[in-house]
Design an enzyme around this catalytic site. Sequence first.
Site, PDB file in Angstrom:
ATOM      1  N   GLY A  15     -78.341  49.344  43.918  1.00 36.07           N
ATOM      2  CA  GLY A  15     -77.589  48.736  42.817  1.00 36.07           C
ATOM      3  C   GLY A  15     -77.626  49.609  41.574  1.00 36.07           C
ATOM      4  N   ARG A  77     -74.851  50.861  48.892  1.00 31.66           N
ATOM      5  CA  ARG A  77     -76.016  50.327  49.591  1.00 31.66           C
ATOM      6  C   ARG A  77     -75.921  50.617  51.083  1.00 31.66           C
ATOM      7  NH1 ARG A  77     -79.383  47.304  46.595  1.00 31.66           N
ATOM      8  NH2 ARG A  77     -78.584  46.062  44.860  1.00 31.66           N
ATOM      9  N   THR A 118     -84.170  53.002  48.365  1.00 29.37           N
ATOM     10  CA  THR A 118     -83.904  54.423  48.143  1.00 29.37           C
ATOM     11  C   THR A 118     -85.180  55.245  48.302  1.00 29.37           C
ATOM     12  OG1 THR A 118     -82.189  53.773  46.582  1.00 29.37           O
ATOM     13  CG2 THR A 118     -82.913  56.075  46.482  1.00 29.37           C
ATOM     14  N   THR A 138     -84.419  50.236  38.613  1.00 29.77           N
ATOM     15  CA  THR A 138     -83.953  48.920  39.077  1.00 29.77           C
ATOM     16  C   THR A 138     -84.167  47.919  37.961  1.00 29.77           C
ATOM     17  OG1 THR A 138     -84.413  46.992  40.464  1.00 29.77           O
ATOM     18  CG2 THR A 138     -86.169  48.596  40.319  1.00 29.77           C
ATOM     19  N   ASP A 140     -84.865  45.015  38.538  1.00 23.22           N
ATOM     20  CA  ASP A 140     -85.871  44.066  39.038  1.00 23.22           C
ATOM     21  C   ASP A 140     -87.295  44.484  38.667  1.00 23.22           C
ATOM     22  OD1 ASP A 140     -83.777  42.740  40.136  1.00 23.22           O
ATOM     23  OD2 ASP A 140     -84.287  43.151  42.228  1.00 23.22           O
ATOM     24  N   TYR A 280     -73.846  40.044  37.410  1.00 22.62           N
ATOM     25  CA  TYR A 280     -73.771  41.503  37.223  1.00 22.62           C
ATOM     26  C   TYR A 280     -73.701  41.936  35.761  1.00 22.62           C
ATOM     27  CZ  TYR A 280     -73.516  41.399  42.159  1.00 22.62           C
ATOM     28  OH  TYR A 280     -73.850  41.175  43.462  1.00 22.62           O
TER      29      TYR A 280
END
Length: 357
Positions: A15, A77, A118, A138, A140, A280
Amino acid sequence: MSKNPKRIGILTAGGDCPGLNAAIRGIAKSAMLEYGMEVVGVRGGFAGLREPDTFELDDANTSGILTRGGTILGTSRVPPFGEDEEKRALESDYKTPFQQHYERLGLDCLVCLGGNGTMTAAHILQRMGMNVVGLPKTIDNDLAATDVTFGFRSACQIASDAIDRIHTTAQSHHRVMVVEVMGRDAGWLALEAGVSGGGDVILIPEIPYRIEAVADYIRERHRRGKPLSLVILAEGARAADPGADDTLGKGAPKFSKAHSLAQELEDATRLQTRVSVLGYIQRGGSPVQFDRVLATTLGVRATELIVEGRFGEMVAVDNNDITSVPLERVAGRTRLVPPDHHLVKAAKKIWTCFGDE
Ligand code: F6P
C-alpha cells in the site's frame, strides 16, 4: 558482491503512504549526487521487475517530489513469487525473472520500500543471491525491528484531524459516532489517533472487545451527563466472542464492519449511532514534517548501507537512532501493540474504554 555499486534499482511495493517520494528522493539524490551512481526506478512494485517496466531516475525527475503523496514509481500488491517458484530458485539453479532482469538491468543492488510483505519478499530475493536493502514504510507502523515507519505520523495526523471534526457533529447531535481507521493486524493508528482525538472507546485487534462492555460504558457516560461518545475502531479489531455474522478481526475486511458494530451499539444503548469510515484518506496527500525528515534520513542511510556493502539489511529506528537490522529479523513478523503498552495504560487511567473490562 559488487564492491563499488554503480547502478541501483528502487521499487515501492504494498500500500502507498505519505513519505514514499521523500524516501525515493533521499535514496536517489544521495546515490547520484554524492556517490555518482546510476539509479533505475522500477514501476508498479515487484511486478515491474518481473515483467520489466523501468526508467532512469535523474536529478530532474526526483526534484519537487519531497512533499508529494503517493509514489512516483507506482506500487502494487501483486504477490512476487508464483507457486513453488521460491522453493525452486532457492534449491536449484533456476533463476526467477527477478534475478534475470536484475542482471540484465546491470543492477548492483535493489532497494525495496515497503511493509511486512515487501520485507519478506526482499529477504527471499536476498537469499536468491540479489543484493537488497529495505526501507520500512506503512501507515500501520507494524514492522518488526523498527520503532517507527514513515507514513504512520501522517496517517495519525489525518485521522486525528478527522476525529476532531466528527467530534463537533457528535456534540451537536448527541450521537454515538463510530470512526473506523485503518489497521489490519495492529492497532497503533487507532490507539494514537484515538488518544489524540479524545476517543472515548478505542477498539484494536490486540485487545478483543465485548460489545456489552462497550455498551455499558456508553450508557454510563450518558447517565453521567455525557450525551456523545466517540468510538475509534481499527478495521481489524475483533470481538472476544464473535457472533454468528461477526467477521471482525479476520484481517482487513474488504468492506467495513463498522456498520454492524454501530447497529449493535444502537440496539444495546438506544442512542442514535452513526459511522464514518476514513479509509484511503489516511494514506493520501502530503507527508507531515516528521515523515519528511524520517523518510529523507532513512533514504540517505539506505544509500550509505549500499556503499558500505551492507546488503540484506533494512534501515530502522531504534530509540531515536538511525540503525539497520538484518532482513531476517523483519521478514514474516508483525509488531503488535502490547496490551500493557504505556499508552494503553495511560488511556485506561483517563477512563478510555477498550471493551475488555
Ligand atoms: O497496510 C496498510 C493498509 O492501509 C492497511 O491498514 C489496510 O488494511 C490495507 O493497507 C488496505 O490495503 P489495500 O490498499 O490493498 O486496500
